[in-house]
Design a protein around this motif. Structure first.
Motif, mmCIF file in Angstrom:
data_model
loop_
_atom_site.group_PDB
_atom_site.id
_atom_site.type_symbol
_atom_site.label_atom_id
_atom_site.label_comp_id
_atom_site.label_asym_id
_atom_site.label_seq_id
_atom_site.Cartn_x
_atom_site.Cartn_y
_atom_site.Cartn_z
ATOM 1 N N VAL A 72 30.544 75.454 12.044
ATOM 2 C CA VAL A 72 31.601 75.212 13.023
ATOM 3 C C VAL A 72 31.034 74.430 14.196
ATOM 4 O O VAL A 72 29.958 74.757 14.710
ATOM 5 N N LYS A 73 31.756 73.395 14.614
ATOM 6 C CA LYS A 73 31.377 72.640 15.807
ATOM 7 C C LYS A 73 32.519 72.715 16.810
ATOM 8 O O LYS A 73 33.686 72.628 16.447
ATOM 9 N N TRP A 74 32.162 72.860 18.092
ATOM 10 C CA TRP A 74 33.188 72.989 19.118
ATOM 11 C C TRP A 74 32.651 72.547 20.467
ATOM 12 O O TRP A 74 31.436 72.369 20.650
ATOM 13 N N ILE A 75 33.570 72.370 21.398
ATOM 14 C CA ILE A 75 33.222 72.110 22.787
ATOM 15 C C ILE A 75 34.002 73.093 23.651
ATOM 16 O O ILE A 75 34.999 73.667 23.208
ATOM 17 N N ASN A 76 33.543 73.300 24.864
ATOM 18 C CA ASN A 76 34.279 74.157 25.782
ATOM 19 C C ASN A 76 35.585 73.476 26.175
ATOM 20 O O ASN A 76 35.627 72.276 26.415
ATOM 21 N N MET A 77 36.635 74.251 26.242
ATOM 22 C CA MET A 77 37.944 73.702 26.581
ATOM 23 C C MET A 77 37.984 73.354 28.067
ATOM 24 O O MET A 77 37.598 74.160 28.923
ATOM 25 N N ASP A 78 38.408 72.128 28.384
ATOM 26 C CA ASP A 78 38.582 71.735 29.777
ATOM 27 C C ASP A 78 39.759 70.769 29.867
ATOM 28 O O ASP A 78 40.425 70.482 28.875
ATOM 29 N N ARG A 79 39.995 70.231 31.049
ATOM 30 C CA ARG A 79 41.186 69.423 31.273
ATOM 31 C C ARG A 79 41.129 68.062 30.585
ATOM 32 O O ARG A 79 42.149 67.384 30.479
ATOM 33 N N PHE A 80 39.954 67.679 30.120
ATOM 34 C CA PHE A 80 39.830 66.394 29.450
ATOM 35 C C PHE A 80 40.155 66.473 27.959
ATOM 36 O O PHE A 80 40.350 65.448 27.317
ATOM 37 N N VAL A 81 40.187 67.682 27.409
ATOM 38 C CA VAL A 81 40.471 67.847 25.981
ATOM 39 C C VAL A 81 41.981 67.842 25.751
ATOM 40 O O VAL A 81 42.713 68.587 26.410
ATOM 41 N N LEU A 82 42.437 67.027 24.802
ATOM 42 C CA LEU A 82 43.849 67.013 24.439
ATOM 43 C C LEU A 82 44.037 67.862 23.177
ATOM 44 O O LEU A 82 43.482 67.524 22.120
ATOM 45 N N PRO A 83 44.800 68.954 23.250
ATOM 46 C CA PRO A 83 44.976 69.824 22.079
ATOM 47 C C PRO A 83 45.800 69.133 20.983
ATOM 48 O O PRO A 83 46.690 68.329 21.271
ATOM 49 N N VAL A 84 45.485 69.456 19.751
ATOM 50 C CA VAL A 84 46.268 68.986 18.609
ATOM 51 C C VAL A 84 46.880 70.181 17.890
ATOM 52 O O VAL A 84 46.344 71.292 17.934
ATOM 53 N N LYS A 85 48.012 69.948 17.260
ATOM 54 C CA LYS A 85 48.680 70.981 16.474
ATOM 55 C C LYS A 85 48.454 70.713 14.992
ATOM 56 O O LYS A 85 48.341 69.567 14.562
ATOM 57 N N ILE A 86 48.404 71.802 14.222
ATOM 58 C CA ILE A 86 48.123 71.713 12.785
ATOM 59 C C ILE A 86 49.421 71.858 12.001
ATOM 60 O O ILE A 86 50.189 72.805 12.207
ATOM 61 N N TYR A 87 49.663 70.917 11.077
ATOM 62 C CA TYR A 87 50.804 70.999 10.174
ATOM 63 C C TYR A 87 50.309 70.815 8.746
ATOM 64 O O TYR A 87 49.453 69.972 8.483
ATOM 65 N N ILE A 88 50.833 71.628 7.832
ATOM 66 C CA ILE A 88 50.507 71.487 6.411
ATOM 67 C C ILE A 88 51.807 71.328 5.641
ATOM 68 O O ILE A 88 52.708 72.163 5.741
ATOM 69 N N PHE A 89 51.915 70.235 4.885
ATOM 70 C CA PHE A 89 53.081 69.981 4.045
ATOM 71 C C PHE A 89 52.735 70.307 2.599
ATOM 72 O O PHE A 89 51.594 70.157 2.167
ATOM 73 N N ASP A 90 53.730 70.718 1.844
ATOM 74 C CA ASP A 90 53.535 71.092 0.445
ATOM 75 C C ASP A 90 54.527 70.315 -0.417
ATOM 76 O O ASP A 90 55.743 70.357 -0.181
ATOM 77 N N ILE A 91 54.038 69.619 -1.427
ATOM 78 C CA ILE A 91 54.900 68.812 -2.288
ATOM 79 C C ILE A 91 55.881 69.677 -3.073
ATOM 80 O O ILE A 91 56.902 69.191 -3.558
ATOM 81 N N THR A 92 55.603 70.994 -3.168
ATOM 82 C CA THR A 92 56.515 71.888 -3.900
ATOM 83 C C THR A 92 57.588 72.492 -3.000
ATOM 84 O O THR A 92 58.391 73.303 -3.459
ATOM 85 N N ASP A 93 57.605 72.134 -1.723
ATOM 86 C CA ASP A 93 58.599 72.667 -0.786
ATOM 87 C C ASP A 93 59.997 72.351 -1.304
ATOM 88 O O ASP A 93 60.351 71.189 -1.540
ATOM 89 N N SER A 94 60.804 73.379 -1.482
ATOM 90 C CA SER A 94 62.139 73.204 -2.074
ATOM 91 C C SER A 94 63.239 73.083 -1.033
ATOM 92 O O SER A 94 64.418 73.130 -1.371
ATOM 93 N N TRP A 95 62.863 72.918 0.258
ATOM 94 C CA TRP A 95 63.867 72.792 1.307
ATOM 95 C C TRP A 95 64.767 71.586 1.070
ATOM 96 O O TRP A 95 64.316 70.512 0.674
ATOM 97 N N LYS A 96 66.058 71.763 1.286
ATOM 98 C CA LYS A 96 67.036 70.681 1.151
ATOM 99 C C LYS A 96 67.917 70.632 2.389
ATOM 100 O O LYS A 96 68.328 71.666 2.914
ATOM 101 N N ARG A 97 68.231 69.422 2.841
ATOM 102 C CA ARG A 97 69.154 69.267 3.960
ATOM 103 C C ARG A 97 70.576 69.491 3.465
ATOM 104 O O ARG A 97 70.980 68.950 2.434
#
Length: 447
Positions: free
Chosen positions: A245-270
């Motif tokens: 694991v590699k990391w840095i201390n969180m400070d005001r210069f770090v921009l957070p990212v959000k994690i998304y995982i998509f699945d090709i088997t997702d059966s959701w329909k509009r």
């Protein structure tokens, strides 16, 4: 199999390299990268046997930090990497959760006995939740050749005291699914968890399998046994998952990212009457691929292509992306609704035996597999990191380029001072062209 992206971040153009270190040029003050190496609890495998366990409260960096990378591999007791043709790493995942202080969870059986009010999932931001694809990190057989580094100034924020529920503490769970293929009668069949090779007719809870279920996770659960050649013998051996694991201390210069995982088997329909995002995404995780007929070789190249459309409840900028496929995968991609390629992930296959050989917008997810032979239990997962904001112009213009083995970060100084050092200009050609949105070149998701 290694997945890499030849052009998903793209500022394809000119790189200017200065002698001024990036950390000083951009951050103002150096934010040191910390590194720690941990081992999972040991597991013992013999020819054809399976390990698929969940380890809770595993070793993990503490404090309010920004994760920069997470890499893992299977090793033996001497610390030597174990090749895939001996122990196939089906997958590993790392999941965050919160547990009430004083409550101890070390294995899945403990979790089943814990009062639900004492346990809170701390999953990612993706659309497949409720314990499905909620991990922060996770790969499989491609793990040794896939870079997980998150470019500056971004990071995955964890350990924020303001986000930890009162009376709880943040902990991490590690799931390791490994299959010993030494002496296997059909190695590919074992890694694809074909039910007949495991002589399995019920799942791990004793429930009968569906008649048409030929292979997948339901047949290669913990302590199952795949068929080995008659008379083959080999020693049982102790293994570990070693993770860095590699990391840095969180400070005001770090921009957070959000994690998304998509699945090709997702059966959701509009639905026609729908006016908002439907949260009921059903991600099945795995699917089968039927082999093509000999007459089909000239028509479609014997490739299975699956596509789905997903309305995404978020906006932002695409910072990183990579796909997870099984053997037979030929590549995957993420498109905008208008067909513009946003992110691609292409596999590479080793030749030896040594270890390592936009809010409201519709996105299109595509996965391709070879249909030369029948495949069971394959996966089509796409993992992306999205930032809400781009860096504010300070004294630099950053250029980020992703390569298969590393990420090179270089800077351009905007101050009116003499340039120090040698300036190199490199023109890059890539297989895919991206529309440049914004000065920085990151791909925007959203309107």
């Amino acid at each position: 199999m290694a997945s890499y992206n030849p052009g998903w971040l793209v500022l394809v153009g000119i790189l200017v390299t200065l002698s001024l270190p990036y950390s000083h040029a951009f951050w103002g003050n150096e934010n040191k990268i910390h590194t720690a190496v941990f081992l999972s609890p040991k597991f013992v495998l013999g020819p054809g046997s399976v390990e698929n366990r969940f380890y809770f409260n595993v070793d993990f960096p503490k404090g309010h930090i920004a994760l920069k990378s997470f890499d893992a591999e299977v090793i033996d007791e001497a610390g030597n990497p174990v090749p895939l043709h001996e122990t196939y790493l089906h997958h590993w995942v790392v999941v965050r959760y919160y547990v009430r202080k004083g409550v101890e969870i070390s294995k899945l059986d403990d979790l089943k006995k814990v009062n639900r009010s004492d346990y809170i999932s701390g999953g990612n931001s993706g659309i497949c939740q409720n314990g499905i694809l909620s991990q922060f990190f996770g790969l499989g057989s491609e793990t040794r050749k896939t870079s997980t580094h998150i470019p500056d100034p971004y990071g995955i924020e964890v350990g924020n005291p303001a986000e930890v529920p009162s009376g709880f503490e943040e902990q991490w769970m590690l799931n390791v699914h490994a299959i010993d293929t030494r002496g296997a009668e059909d190695k590919l069949g074992c890694t694809e968890c074909r039910c007949d090779l495991y002589n399995v007719t019920v799942d791990e809870y004793g429930r009968p399998l569906r008649p048409y279920y030929k292979g997948g996770l339901l047949c290669c659960y913990d302590r199952t046994q795949c068929k080995v050649k008659h008379g083959f013998e080999a020693v049982r051996r102790t293994l570990y998952l070693r993770y860095t694991v590699k990391w840095i201390n969180m400070d005001r210069f770090v921009l957070p990212v959000k994690i998304y995982i998509f699945d090709i088997t997702d059966s959701w329909k509009r639905t026609p009457s729908s006016t908002e995002i439907n949260a009921e995404h059903k991600c099945k995780i795995e699917y089968d691929i039927e082999s093509c007929d000999a007459t089909g070789l000239g028509n479609d190249g014997c490739i299975d292509t699956k596509r789905i459309s997903l309305d995404m409840p978020f906006g932002g900028y695409l910072i990183y992306g990579v796909a997870h496929q099984h053997s037979g995968g030929t590549g995957s991609a993420l498109y905008r609704e208008d067909g513009q390629l946003m992110c691609s992930s292409l596999p590479s296959y080793g030749k030896g035996e040594e270890p390592g050989n936009e809010a409201g917008e519709t996105l299109i997810l595509e996965f391709n597999y070879s249909r030369i032979r029948h495949h069971t239990g394959v996966m089509g997962l796409f993992y992306i990191l999205v930032a809400d904001d781009l860096p504010k112009p300070m004294h630099t213009l950053r250029t980020v380029v992703q390569t298969q083995d590393s990420i090179m970060v270089v800077t351009v100084l905007w101050a009116a001072v003499a340039l120090i050092g040698v300036v190199a200009v490199i023109a890059l050609a890539v297989h895919y062209q991206f529309k440049r949105e914004g000065e920085d070149g990151y791909e925007a998701i959203g309107m």
